[in-house]
Design an enzyme around this catalytic site. Structure first.
Site, PDB file in Angstrom:
ATOM      1  N   SER A   9      -6.206  17.264 -41.189  1.00  0.00           N
ATOM      2  CA  SER A   9      -5.191  18.227 -41.626  1.00  0.00           C
ATOM      3  C   SER A   9      -5.324  19.535 -40.860  1.00  0.00           C
ATOM      4  O   SER A   9      -6.350  20.227 -40.954  1.00  0.00           O
ATOM      5  CB  SER A   9      -5.324  18.488 -43.124  1.00  0.00           C
ATOM      6  OG  SER A   9      -4.531  19.619 -43.458  1.00  0.00           O
ATOM      7  N   HIS A  34      -2.200  15.405 -39.412  1.00  0.00           N
ATOM      8  CA  HIS A  34      -1.604  15.676 -40.723  1.00  0.00           C
ATOM      9  C   HIS A  34      -1.131  17.131 -40.758  1.00  0.00           C
ATOM     10  O   HIS A  34      -1.915  18.057 -40.517  1.00  0.00           O
ATOM     11  CB  HIS A  34      -2.638  15.424 -41.818  1.00  0.00           C
ATOM     12  CG  HIS A  34      -2.097  15.490 -43.213  1.00  0.00           C
ATOM     13  ND1 HIS A  34      -1.413  14.447 -43.805  1.00  0.00           N
ATOM     14  CD2 HIS A  34      -2.138  16.480 -44.137  1.00  0.00           C
ATOM     15  CE1 HIS A  34      -1.059  14.789 -45.034  1.00  0.00           C
ATOM     16  NE2 HIS A  34      -1.477  16.024 -45.261  1.00  0.00           N
ATOM     17  N   ASP A  36       0.732  19.985 -43.135  1.00  0.00           N
ATOM     18  CA  ASP A  36       1.069  20.329 -44.522  1.00  0.00           C
ATOM     19  C   ASP A  36       2.116  21.427 -44.566  1.00  0.00           C
ATOM     20  O   ASP A  36       1.846  22.567 -44.182  1.00  0.00           O
ATOM     21  CB  ASP A  36      -0.201  20.811 -45.239  1.00  0.00           C
ATOM     22  CG  ASP A  36      -1.162  19.658 -45.485  1.00  0.00           C
ATOM     23  OD1 ASP A  36      -0.783  18.729 -46.203  1.00  0.00           O
ATOM     24  OD2 ASP A  36      -2.283  19.709 -44.946  1.00  0.00           O
ATOM     25  N   MET A  38       4.330  23.779 -46.832  1.00  0.00           N
ATOM     26  CA  MET A  38       4.364  24.322 -48.213  1.00  0.00           C
ATOM     27  C   MET A  38       5.398  25.434 -48.289  1.00  0.00           C
ATOM     28  O   MET A  38       5.456  26.294 -47.402  1.00  0.00           O
ATOM     29  CB  MET A  38       3.000  24.896 -48.577  1.00  0.00           C
ATOM     30  CG  MET A  38       1.860  23.901 -48.425  1.00  0.00           C
ATOM     31  SD  MET A  38       0.309  24.687 -48.878  1.00  0.00           S
ATOM     32  CE  MET A  38      -0.847  23.376 -48.484  1.00  0.00           C
ATOM     33  N   HIS A  67       3.528  16.097 -44.278  1.00  0.00           N
ATOM     34  CA  HIS A  67       3.447  16.080 -45.744  1.00  0.00           C
ATOM     35  C   HIS A  67       4.254  17.258 -46.279  1.00  0.00           C
ATOM     36  O   HIS A  67       3.828  18.407 -46.181  1.00  0.00           O
ATOM     37  CB  HIS A  67       1.958  16.182 -46.126  1.00  0.00           C
ATOM     38  CG  HIS A  67       1.681  16.255 -47.586  1.00  0.00           C
ATOM     39  ND1 HIS A  67       0.450  16.601 -48.084  1.00  0.00           N
ATOM     40  CD2 HIS A  67       2.458  16.017 -48.677  1.00  0.00           C
ATOM     41  CE1 HIS A  67       0.485  16.581 -49.405  1.00  0.00           C
ATOM     42  NE2 HIS A  67       1.700  16.245 -49.792  1.00  0.00           N
ATOM     43  N   MET A  69       5.424  19.526 -48.995  1.00  0.00           N
ATOM     44  CA  MET A  69       5.196  20.023 -50.361  1.00  0.00           C
ATOM     45  C   MET A  69       6.262  21.068 -50.620  1.00  0.00           C
ATOM     46  O   MET A  69       5.986  22.269 -50.734  1.00  0.00           O
ATOM     47  CB  MET A  69       3.776  20.595 -50.466  1.00  0.00           C
ATOM     48  CG  MET A  69       2.722  19.493 -50.551  1.00  0.00           C
ATOM     49  SD  MET A  69       1.076  20.105 -50.147  1.00  0.00           S
ATOM     50  CE  MET A  69       1.150  19.971 -48.376  1.00  0.00           C
ATOM     51  N   MET A 138      -2.461  12.325 -54.001  1.00  0.00           N
ATOM     52  CA  MET A 138      -3.110  13.637 -53.982  1.00  0.00           C
ATOM     53  C   MET A 138      -4.347  13.581 -54.874  1.00  0.00           C
ATOM     54  O   MET A 138      -4.255  13.299 -56.071  1.00  0.00           O
ATOM     55  CB  MET A 138      -2.169  14.727 -54.495  1.00  0.00           C
ATOM     56  CG  MET A 138      -1.059  15.114 -53.543  1.00  0.00           C
ATOM     57  SD  MET A 138      -1.590  15.471 -51.855  1.00  0.00           S
ATOM     58  CE  MET A 138      -2.744  16.817 -52.111  1.00  0.00           C
ATOM     59  N   ASP A 176      -5.471  12.318 -50.036  1.00  0.00           N
ATOM     60  CA  ASP A 176      -5.442  13.682 -49.506  1.00  0.00           C
ATOM     61  C   ASP A 176      -6.026  14.673 -50.512  1.00  0.00           C
ATOM     62  O   ASP A 176      -5.496  14.837 -51.611  1.00  0.00           O
ATOM     63  CB  ASP A 176      -3.972  14.024 -49.195  1.00  0.00           C
ATOM     64  CG  ASP A 176      -3.789  15.379 -48.523  1.00  0.00           C
ATOM     65  OD1 ASP A 176      -4.792  16.021 -48.195  1.00  0.00           O
ATOM     66  OD2 ASP A 176      -2.621  15.767 -48.330  1.00  0.00           O
TER      67      ASP A 176
END
Ligand code: DX5
Ligand code: ZN
Length: 217
Positions: A9, A34, A36, A38, A67, A69, A138, A176
């Site tokens: 990540s 990966h 993330d 957000m 990913h 979020m 998660m 994750d």
């Protein structure tokens, strides 16, 4: 031997020297990157967005595992496809019409993933499982790197693997949050075949070595 996908990540990477960390992953045993995303609404934190994904794509020699979020992720499927995402994962909790969203992700040529928060039962995935390529379990509450692995996740991984054996044996089960070189074996034993790791990789003295260890059962 079971093939384990390792997806470091970038949330824990050094953003002042991102190119160096991308190069480290390129030349390591890692399989994916990966990323993330957000939005400060679905999770209580803001990370980075499309410009960073595009920049990573220019240097990455491995697939981008993105990913999301974010709320209403269906609004950004095309944008992330254009930015270079290869796997696009949305949250079960963020999608009112998950089936449609999954079809759109696949129609844009990406692998479709669905993620579940720690409180969401994997039983709820039974009807969407035949349609998707990956489930992201998660094992911390999403939003931050460096948190501790929630033990109950092991039970969820096994329960999901049992359901998947019936409805979609090929589905990738990715885990994750709080994954490290101490607990990765039990996570794999529970039924996972893909691991995300942020602090366990970038906080290690030798990140490439930590990646190799995560791939070793
Ligand atoms: C958390 C993110 C994770 C995070 C994992 O919300 O989805 O991908 O970077 O970090 P570690 O491995 O440090 O728990
Ligand atoms: Zn993640």
């Amino acid at each position: 031997m079971k093939k384990i996908i390792v997806s470091p990540s970038l949330l824990s990477a050094d953003f002042n020297h991102l190119a160096d960390d991308i190069e480290m992953i390129n030349s390591s045993d890692a399989d994916w990157f990966h990323l993330d995303i957000m939005d400060g609404v679905f999770v209580p934190n803001i990370s980075f967005g499309l410009p960073i994904v595009k920049s990573v794509k220019k240097l990455a020699q491995k697939p981008l595992d993105v990913h999301l979020m974010i709320v209403q992720p269906e609004r950004y499927i095309e944008a992330f496809a254009k930015a270079g995402a290869d796997v696009l994962t949305v949250h079960y909790e963020a999608c009112t019409h998950l089936h449609r969203t999954v079809q759109e992700i696949k129609a844009h040529g990406m692998k479709a993933g669905v993620s579940v928060n720690p409180h969401t039962s994997v039983k709820l995935l039974e009807d969407i499982l035949p349609e998707i390529d990956l489930v992201l379990i998660m094992s911390v509450n999403p939003g931050f790197g460096g948190q501790s692995f929630i033990k109950n996740s092991l039970k969820k991984i096994t329960e999901l693997r049992n359901i998947a054996n019936v409805v979609n044996p090929e589905v990738i089960i990715e885990v994750d949050g709080g994954v490290d070189t101490q607990n990765h074996r039990e996570i794999i034993k529970a039924g996972a075949n893909a691991l995300v790791a942020g602090s366990a990789v970038f906080g290690a003295e030798n990140p490439a070595e930590a990646i190799s260890k995560l791939k070793t059962i």
